[in-house]
Design a protein around this motif. Sequence first.
Motif, short mmCIF file in Angstrom:
data_model
loop_
_atom_site.label_atom_id
_atom_site.label_comp_id
_atom_site.label_asym_id
_atom_site.label_seq_id
_atom_site.Cartn_x
_atom_site.Cartn_y
_atom_site.Cartn_z
N VAL A 35 0.84 -1.20 0.00
CA VAL A 35 0.00 0.00 0.00
C VAL A 35 0.87 1.25 0.00
CG1 VAL A 35 -1.67 1.32 1.35
CG2 VAL A 35 -1.97 -1.14 1.08
N GLU A 39 0.25 0.69 -4.25
CA GLU A 39 -0.70 -0.28 -4.78
C GLU A 39 -2.06 -0.12 -4.10
OE1 GLU A 39 0.53 -4.32 -5.31
OE2 GLU A 39 2.65 -3.79 -5.22
N ASN A 40 -3.06 -0.70 -4.76
CA ASN A 40 -4.41 -0.66 -4.22
C ASN A 40 -4.53 -1.55 -3.00
OD1 ASN A 40 -7.27 -2.27 -4.42
ND2 ASN A 40 -7.52 -0.08 -4.76
N ARG A 42 -7.21 -3.13 -1.57
CA ARG A 42 -7.96 -4.37 -1.73
C ARG A 42 -7.19 -5.36 -2.60
NH1 ARG A 42 -12.92 -3.93 0.55
NH2 ARG A 42 -13.79 -1.84 0.77
N ASP A 43 -6.49 -4.85 -3.61
CA ASP A 43 -5.69 -5.74 -4.45
C ASP A 43 -4.56 -6.37 -3.63
OD1 ASP A 43 -7.28 -5.22 -6.59
OD2 ASP A 43 -5.92 -3.81 -7.55
N TYR A 476 -4.09 12.11 -11.92
CA TYR A 476 -3.48 10.91 -12.50
C TYR A 476 -1.97 11.06 -12.66
CZ TYR A 476 -2.67 6.89 -15.48
OH TYR A 476 -2.19 5.71 -15.98
N PHE A 479 0.11 9.43 -10.02
CA PHE A 479 0.30 7.99 -10.18
C PHE A 479 1.27 7.68 -11.31
CE2 PHE A 479 -1.00 4.07 -12.36
CZ PHE A 479 -0.76 3.15 -11.35
N TRP A 484 2.43 8.43 -6.25
CA TRP A 484 1.23 8.01 -5.52
C TRP A 484 1.60 7.34 -4.19
CZ3 TRP A 484 -3.60 9.31 -6.94
CH2 TRP A 484 -4.68 8.66 -6.31
N LYS A 488 0.78 8.70 -0.31
CA LYS A 488 0.05 7.93 0.70
C LYS A 488 0.89 7.77 1.97
CE LYS A 488 -3.30 4.98 -1.68
NZ LYS A 488 -3.76 3.59 -1.84
N GLU A 528 -7.85 4.78 -5.03
CA GLU A 528 -7.16 4.40 -6.26
C GLU A 528 -7.11 5.58 -7.21
OE1 GLU A 528 -8.43 0.68 -8.06
OE2 GLU A 528 -9.69 0.31 -6.31
N THR A 530 -7.51 7.60 -10.72
CA THR A 530 -8.47 7.56 -11.83
C THR A 530 -7.89 8.32 -13.01
OG1 THR A 530 -9.63 9.60 -11.21
CG2 THR A 530 -10.35 7.54 -10.15
#
Length: 654
Positions: A35, A39-40, A42-43, A476, A479, A484, A488, A528, A530
């Motif tokens: 994370v 990375e996402n 939930r993934d 975007y 990312f 990104w 975080k 995430e 977009t």
Amino acid sequence: MSGNRFRYGAWRDGPDPLAAPYDVRGAVDEVGERVLAGENLRDALRDLLRRGPRDGRGLDELYSRARRMRRDALRRGNLDGAVTRAQQLLDQALAAEREELGRRDDDNSRFAEAMLDNLPRSTAQAVQELSEYDWASDEARQTYQQILNGLRQEVVEQRFAGMKQALQGQDPAANERISEMVTDLNDLLARHARGEDTEDAFQRFMAKHGEFFPEQPQNIDELIDSLARRAAAAERLMRSLSPQQREELAQLMDQALGDGPLRGQLAEMTDNLRALRPGLNWGRGERMRGSEDLGYGDATAALGELADLDDLLEQLGQEHPGATLDDVDVQAVERQLGRSAADDVRRLRDLERELRRQGWVTRDDDGLTLSPKALRRLGRTALAQVFSDLSAKQRGQHDLRDAGAAGDLTGSSRRWRFGDEQPLDVVRTIGNAVRRRASGGGTATLPVRLQPEDFEVAETERRASAVVALCVDLSYSMFADGRWGPMKQTALALSHLVATQFPQDSLQIIGFGPAAMTLSQAELAAIEPTMEKGTNLQHALKLAGRHLRRHPGSEPVVLVVTDGEPTAHLDDSGQPFFWWPPLPETIEATVHEVDQLTRYGATLNVFMLGEDPGLRRFVDAVAQRSGGRVFSPDVEELGRYVVDDYVRSRRGRR
């Protein structure tokens, strides 16, 4: 006398009983690392189970094995083998009959030859026309009888695993027993479909007809599941054939089952099972290829195996909402993939359960997510990473073990009152107890007995609190340019620092893209990127102002992390408006919010990522206008810059 001899080797009977269990905290940290790398959430949680902890064996490997087995099953042979075999037997019977007729010199033999020469091209129709034929060759008659007898046996054996002994020969009593069993079965299925209590009826049925069901189902649902899978495989076989092949096989099966009650009973049973298990793949065909022609039994067995593999692939895929490892049929995994694969599923299931039991993850409609407990650990990890690259001197400056205490000691103390959180003044507390005992005429002896009125607490000078708005760019480009993850990490680290070391401060994280939104710690971890365009700093500063004004007694601080100049703002209707290059209206609206914050007395510091000339001009103008500062850290040092700036300014407010 010789002693005992022992041989040692690798453990092969299931999982190693001495192997250490999965490190649950390590698994949480592994998710946290991903994370914080951008990375996402939930993934990352999903991949923990799909790949296994630290690249161990997970669901992905089992899924790949099941896929390979399915591909191999599709190459096992041709599904039209029942019709092909019937045609081959018919050709053998006709050849033997013609050979016998050729030895005879009479009109009847010539007439029979003419009849054989004019048989229909359709195998099923030819078999039907020969049903009343008086065979001259015993070999030909026996071969012909194998066509229908063999097919009948395969059809009934395919539906009922225990039919092989009962179907040997043409015993009328055996046929009556089969017919009676199917009649009783249809009655049981119909009663169950009507919702009646069939537990006792099931027990009586198994006591009477259990020989036909060697799998020994323990209840009616297990019986229905077994029968329905077999019936569905038979239906799928028919759907897998071409229309001509389907018609040929259907006619052959009708002839094989004859005009007795069995044909209708089997059709009724199929209808009952379809109604009770509508979710099975009743109408889906398969395209199988191979050098071998599969008979009816082998073809339906292959299709049944494909159906089981499809179910297993769906379970291992975990794609449907709310999917858990509890949905995976471990016994099916063991049947198809072996015991070691089943043991892998059990270990992953235990890991998921332990993560939930220890409170590291929770489950919602979209699947697993980190719990507040895990988010606190994630924030602590982020904060540790922020300071991991500091020098020894800097590390000493940023030791946070005693940061954020209620206040600095003033040197005076007062009597303890219920609810006080100040540190206890031990010396004065014990002194009060000694003096109290001496004033009562006693002697000061050990041990000293303490009374509630003896306690004193050290007075502290209350530190000023701060209200902080951290505005982070979610466009975007953050990312795409690898910013990104550090963004975080920075926000989570600051959030953890404020929550644990400076609880008197109030932090609000605000993310902004085409529009701005407030983010909790959990929402920040899960957010995430977009493809939507727009950097709406104006909306973010507006939300920051609202947060500051809710805490009028605290020192206002606004921190902005961005990599691009403002390209969006809220129009008069409150809707976000994007344009590039930036319009004067967007710049004016953003500067208006900067002025509002400046008049309120807020400190506005900007952390600029990248070397966008337009952004440089804008942030320099904002710094001049607001009296704030501009930082241009490398992306790897963003967290250290932001947290360091907060800590330094926080110390200046003591």
